[in-house]
Design a protein around this motif. Structure first.
Motif: not given
Lengths: 216, 505
Positions: B168-184
């Motif tokens: 889901s978009i929420g799961e993708v967002e959580a992954l991006f935030a972690e990998e790209h070093g930014r808040p979710q």
């Protein structure tokens, strides 16, 4: 036994036929015959078909009467979309009077910082609204790949009906393939987040085609 | 146990299926995707019809092309190898996934590679290539957006052309935030373009800094010794243009004889996969950058040959890899040649079978336990990892036959699954209760009078259980079956009785 020998032995056992030499001659004659499968009959004119298909793939299309009018058309498109006045172009396109149109161009491979890339094309395919680009010293592939905006110059006489016709032209004019033959159909896209289509994945977000020639 | 079977979870299909059915997030993602996949293909087929092309006719042409290659695969492979080598590439062979991983790591080490960008390749999943590269201290970066997402999640792809369809978009967002070093952040579908943009920017830096690109090949062209690559995002072009080394990892069955044959298959592959009449980028990659050195303007420039061509600036380095290696992989494929399953080798990996499969859309791809999900996976997994290591998969079918209807190369998937079931039985791989039941049935069926008497009793019994409603709510003999749905029953008469009554009329 090497991996190659082992795999080919397994394949031969599976194929279960003798007479490799005879079968090879048959295969080579198939290559030479170049049979074509069912192809569409393009009812409307090639230019019209190319244009409507390209537009349906989210490219924009402009037309000019001749090559001399190209720099001004490019400048107009860039101004309209607020894309600046600087571009990288393939050396095949370098000869135009770009400065007169107020544009600063450099003929080279593209780098990450380039925002606009201008290229020619080997030919274009009406069936699908596709450009056929060949890599080469005078037509580096990066120009149509790295910049966010790709502008391609398409002489209407270079629009052919199908992929098969493009291959025939390629054989006739080139004989061999360059490192990369790239069929480009509109801006890059992805649907990988919740199946929602987004333009501008890794390649250009914007593709503008300038058709050159007498368009009836 | 063969190499591929080591990492297969296909034996846990039954348990996994239960988990997947009870996962509401997964179910939402699948229910959202299903009509989109089906609708896109319908649109794609409609565009064929608009051009006066008949799907059935085109499919039989494609089927013949694929059969022609398979019938003389040894000859076509040798032809491809000769021409690819003559064009400046190197050709290597790998018996199985482990050998693929070993060869790729060796090539990377030989060329001092520290980072690899990858274009989508299911075969690299067969070889567990990313794991092998990481173990050798080489960083693999998946660049297809969906593959990038599942790589961040540490998961395998769940669909062969839409790897992150289960996210889901929420799961993708959580992954991006972690990998790209930014808040979710809270995300809705309106944010999808911004998220794609973010991934583009991160991955662009990887494209530019990678030493080696790894791609699969949608097809290999024997005539020219080329790899054909079909993508929409442009990552396929990036990984085959920018790095110094390009490795193509592909199965031995992917050959097509000519460019014309390729043109025919290209009318079917994108339409069957995403409904597009052509994918955004289709590339034919041949040899190395050396092919482009000293070549004149490729064909007429906009003004016609010669008028506009200007030489490159001094010191300009031509683009493309210095080194191209094809790794032709067997990993179970050759064994299917000449077998009852040879038709499966025609597969062009479009995903249409899973996109139209009720089982796939109930469970998602991960339930299948190995690289390939859906109907094609239910056939390939047992064949590549061992029939005894994937017993449930050939049964993961409702028998609806839709997969065979939509297959662009006419693979009879339901019959192949059926054959696998027969083989399980012949090899004594079915549970004793099932074997006993079949033996009893065969014994009874060979005795017509007994058979009629028994079926009459059964029909009356079911009718009594249904109590005039036409359906049974709880059937004690198959409680699992009626736990989720009613069992419909016929009108209390056997076929023989109905047939006889019909005849009398």
């Amino acid at each position: 036994m090497s991996a190659r020998e082992e795999i080919l032995a397994r394949v031969r056992a599976g194929v279960g036929k003798e007479d490799a030499a005879g079968r090879r001659i048959t295969a080579e004659s198939w290559l030479a015959a170049r049979h074509c499968g069912p192809q569409p009959v393009i009812g409307s004119s090639l230019v019209e078909r190319f244009r409507s298909k390209a537009e349906s793939l989210a490219s924009t299309v402009a037309t000019v009467v001749d090559l001399a009018a190209v720099p001004a058309a490019v400048a107009e498109f860039l101004a309209l979309n607020q894309l600046g006045t600087t571009a990288v172009l393939t050396p095949e396109c370098a000869a135009g009077d770009w400065a007169a149109a107020g544009l600063t161009v450099s003929a080279r491979s593209a780098v990450d910082a380039d925002l606009v890339g201008i290229s020619g094309c080997f030919c274009a395919i009406a069936e699908t609204g596709t450009l056929l680009l060949l890599s080469g010293e005078n037509s580096p592939a990066s120009v149509s790949l790295l910049p966010e905006t790709h502008i391609a110059l398409v002489p209407v006489g270079r629009i052919v009906a199908t992929m098969e016709a493009a291959f025939a032209l390629l054989r006739a004019e080139r004989g061999t393939l360059p490192r990369a033959v790239n069929f480009v159909s509109g801006p890059s896209r992805t649907g990988d987040i919740e199946q929602t289509i987004v333009l501008g994945a890794h390649g250009p977000c914007r593709v503008h085609l300038i058709l050159i020639g007498d368009i009836a | 146990m063969n190499a591929a079977a080591k990492h297969s979870q296909a034996m846990h299909f039954h348990a996994r299926a239960g988990e997947k059915v009870r996962n509401p997030a997964l179910q939402r993602a699948l229910q959202k995707a299903r009509p989109l996949f089906v609708g896109k293909r319908q649109k794609g087929l409609a565009s064929l019809a608009e051009d006066g092309l008949d799907f059935t006719n085109l499919r039989s042409t494609a089927e013949n092309i694929r059969n022609r290659v398979l019938a003389d695969l040894d000859v076509w492979l040798e032809l491809f190898e000769e021409r690819a080598t003559a064009s400046g590439a190197e050709v290597m062979w790998a018996r199985d996934g482990d050998e693929v991983a070993r060869l790729v790591v060796e090539i990377a080490q030989k060329h001092g590679v520290r980072k690899v960008t990858k274009s989508k390749s299911m075969l690299s999943e067969e070889a567990r290539l990313n794991e092998a590269l990481s173990a050798a201290g080489i960083r693999p970066v998946e660049t297809d957006l969906g593959e990038y997402i599942v790589q961040l999640a540490g998961e395998p792809p769940s669909h062969i052309i839409a790897p992150a369809v289960h996210k889901s978009i929420g799961e993708v967002e959580a992954l991006f935030a972690e990998e790209h070093g930014r808040p979710q952040q809270a995300r809705t579908s309106a944010d999808i373009p911004a998220m794609a943009r973010e991934a583009r920017e991160v991955l662009r830096q990887h494209f530019l800094s990678a030493d080696m690109g790894i791609s699969g090949a949608n097809f290999l062209i024997a005539e020219t010794g080329s790899a054909a690559l079909v993508t929409n995002e442009g990552n396929g072009r990036m990984v085959t243009t920018l790095p110094r080394v390009h490795v193509v990892v592909t199965g031995i069955e992917k050959l097509l004889p000519t460019l014309e044959d390729f043109a025919t298959l290209m009318r079917l592959l994108p339409r069957s996969a995403t409904g597009q009449s052509i994918s955004n980028y289709v590339s034919l990659l041949t040899g190395t950058r050396a092919r482009d050195v000293g070549a004149l303007t490729p064909g007429p420039s906009p003004a016609g040959r010669g008028e506009m061509g200007a030489p490159l600036h001094d010191g300009q380095v031509p683009e493309g890899p210095e080194k191209t290696v094809f790794i032709l992989v067997d990993n179970g494929r050759a064994n299917l040649l000449g077998s009852a399953y040879q038709d499966m080798l025609r597969c062009i990996r479009c995903g249409a079978c899973m996109n139209h499969c009720p089982v796939y859309f109930s469970l998602g791809g991960h339930a299948y336990g190995w690289v390939y999900p859906g109907p094609m996976g239910s056939v390939l997994t047992p064949l590549y990892t061992g029939i005894e290591n994937a017993l449930d998969l050939p049964h993961a079918s409702t028998g609806c036959g839709h997969c065979a209807d939509v297959c662009p190369v006419g693979i009879p998937l339901p019959s192949l699954m059926h054959r696998l079931k027969e083989e399980q039985l012949a090899r004594g791989l079915r549970p004793w209760s099932e074997r006993l039941a079949l033996r009893v049935w065969a014994w009874v069926a060979g005795r017509p009078r007994l058979y009629r008497w028994l079926t009459r009793r059964v029909a009356r019994y079911l009718d009594w259980l249904a109590d005039g409603t036409g359906r049974i709510r709880i059937f004690g003999l198959a409680p699992a079956w009626t736990a989720e749905r009613d069992l419909p029953v016929a009108a209390g008469k056997t076929f023989h009785e109905l047939y006889a009554a019909q005849k009398r009329k």
